[in-house]
Design a protein around this motif. Sequence first.
Motif, PDB file in Angstrom:
ATOM      1  N   TYR A   2       0.891  -0.863  -0.161  1.00 58.56           N
ATOM      2  CA  TYR A   2      -0.163   0.023  -0.263  1.00 58.56           C
ATOM      3  C   TYR A   2       1.208   1.041   0.360  1.00 58.56           C
ATOM      4  CZ  TYR A   2      -3.383  -3.659   1.213  1.00 58.56           C
ATOM      5  OH  TYR A   2      -4.712  -4.149   0.975  1.00 58.56           O
ATOM      6  N   GLU A   3       0.520   1.966  -0.872  1.00 59.22           N
ATOM      7  CA  GLU A   3       0.933   3.705  -1.063  1.00 59.22           C
ATOM      8  C   GLU A   3       1.039   4.560   0.588  1.00 59.22           C
ATOM      9  OE1 GLU A   3       0.925   6.259  -4.675  1.00 59.22           O
ATOM     10  OE2 GLU A   3      -0.411   4.517  -4.895  1.00 59.22           O
ATOM     11  N   ALA A   5      -0.864   3.351   4.476  1.00 62.34           N
ATOM     12  CA  ALA A   5      -1.765   2.120   5.572  1.00 62.34           C
ATOM     13  C   ALA A   5      -2.231   4.615   6.918  1.00 62.34           C
ATOM     14  CB  ALA A   5      -1.436   2.280   5.884  1.00 62.34           C
ATOM     15  N   SER A  21      -7.221   8.098  -1.145  1.00 70.22           N
ATOM     16  CA  SER A  21      -7.886   6.989  -1.916  1.00 70.22           C
ATOM     17  C   SER A  21      -7.832   7.608  -3.580  1.00 70.22           C
ATOM     18  CB  SER A  21      -8.960   6.542  -1.622  1.00 70.22           C
ATOM     19  OG  SER A  21      -8.027   5.273  -0.756  1.00 70.22           O
ATOM     20  N   LYS A  25      -4.273   6.975  -5.014  1.00 66.67           N
ATOM     21  CA  LYS A  25      -3.560   5.895  -3.621  1.00 66.67           C
ATOM     22  C   LYS A  25      -3.609   5.214  -3.206  1.00 66.67           C
ATOM     23  CE  LYS A  25      -0.395   9.750  -5.320  1.00 66.67           C
ATOM     24  NZ  LYS A  25       0.325   9.966  -5.838  1.00 66.67           N
ATOM     25  N   LYS A  26      -3.183   3.985  -2.675  1.00 63.64           N
ATOM     26  CA  LYS A  26      -3.394   2.397  -3.197  1.00 63.64           C
ATOM     27  C   LYS A  26      -3.311   2.640  -0.794  1.00 63.64           C
ATOM     28  CE  LYS A  26      -2.977  -2.243  -3.658  1.00 63.64           C
ATOM     29  NZ  LYS A  26      -2.536  -3.579  -3.595  1.00 63.64           N
ATOM     30  N   THR A  27      -4.944   2.331  -0.421  1.00 61.82           N
ATOM     31  CA  THR A  27      -4.872   2.694   0.569  1.00 61.82           C
ATOM     32  C   THR A  27      -5.506   1.926   1.620  1.00 61.82           C
ATOM     33  OG1 THR A  27      -4.926   5.649   0.618  1.00 61.82           O
ATOM     34  CG2 THR A  27      -5.518   4.719   2.384  1.00 61.82           C
ATOM     35  N   ILE A  28      -5.075   1.371   2.951  1.00 65.08           N
ATOM     36  CA  ILE A  28      -5.436   1.042   3.796  1.00 65.08           C
ATOM     37  C   ILE A  28      -5.936   1.431   4.673  1.00 65.08           C
ATOM     38  CG2 ILE A  28      -3.360  -0.319   4.429  1.00 65.08           C
ATOM     39  CD1 ILE A  28      -4.695  -2.634   4.870  1.00 65.08           C
ATOM     40  N   THR A  69     -10.619   2.819  -0.959  1.00 63.93           N
ATOM     41  CA  THR A  69      -9.737   2.510  -0.060  1.00 63.93           C
ATOM     42  C   THR A  69     -10.006   1.786   1.163  1.00 63.93           C
ATOM     43  OG1 THR A  69     -10.124   4.600   1.471  1.00 63.93           O
ATOM     44  CG2 THR A  69     -10.016   2.758   2.778  1.00 63.93           C
ATOM     45  N   GLU A  70      -9.303   0.345   1.306  1.00 66.58           N
ATOM     46  CA  GLU A  70      -9.718  -0.821   1.768  1.00 66.58           C
ATOM     47  C   GLU A  70      -9.516  -0.906   3.019  1.00 66.58           C
ATOM     48  OE1 GLU A  70      -7.062  -5.498   2.375  1.00 66.58           O
ATOM     49  OE2 GLU A  70      -7.003  -3.870   0.000  1.00 66.58           O
ATOM     50  N   TYR A  95       0.549  -6.749   7.189  1.00 64.27           N
ATOM     51  CA  TYR A  95       0.534  -5.077   5.481  1.00 64.27           C
ATOM     52  C   TYR A  95       1.788  -4.261   5.669  1.00 64.27           C
ATOM     53  CZ  TYR A  95      -4.343  -7.270   6.611  1.00 64.27           C
ATOM     54  OH  TYR A  95      -5.542  -6.996   6.760  1.00 64.27           O
ATOM     55  N   ALA A  97       3.267  -1.220   3.460  1.00 63.47           N
ATOM     56  CA  ALA A  97       3.342   0.578   3.479  1.00 63.47           C
ATOM     57  C   ALA A  97       4.344   1.335   3.333  1.00 63.47           C
ATOM     58  CB  ALA A  97       1.814   1.524   3.756  1.00 63.47           C
TER      59      ALA A  97
END
Length: 186
Positions: A2-3, A5, A21, A25-28, A69-70, A95, A97
């Motif tokens: 993830y980019e 977290a 998101s 941007k890949k967000t968790i 967003t995950e 995970y 990030a």
Amino acid sequence: MYEIAIIGAGPAGASAALFTSKAGKKTILFDHDKSITKRAWIENHYGIMEIAGPDLVETGKKQAQKFGTELVDAAVTDIERQGDTFVIRTESQSYEAQHIILATGLLTDLAEKIGLKTKPGTEPRIKTIVETDQQGKTNVDNVWAAGTVAGVSVHTIITAGDGAKVAINLLSEINGERYVDHDVLK
């Protein structure tokens, strides 16, 4: 990987996730389901006549998920830096990030565990906060803090705004230019 977290899915965290998101941007987003907002009745949030805290939190998470967003329903138990990335652990998974935004409300134990500087809080009943600069940066590279844990007022409108501010500052740093997100009427 993830980019970004974001730890904490109350108003600060979910607001930050919405912006990161939406910016692609890949967000968790981690939610331990213990936000103090879940105990609130809110009549002082701009644009909302009145709302139960649990409903505000659920709406915020859904808004963030709408943009990708995950959401992970688990408490983060540890964060460890490994080179240029962070490994974020829950009881059952880990995970990775590149950047972290802490939005843990009243809780600073995780911040202290990973070496973030803290200081006494100034809000009533807030004993300790994470030390940040005006942008939301902490003393650890690529770790930011937003909301009550960063020393802003516990009011939901203020913590949500701070989460958005920190996300915009992080996005600006990642992109190398000031990030702006303005929607227009269709």
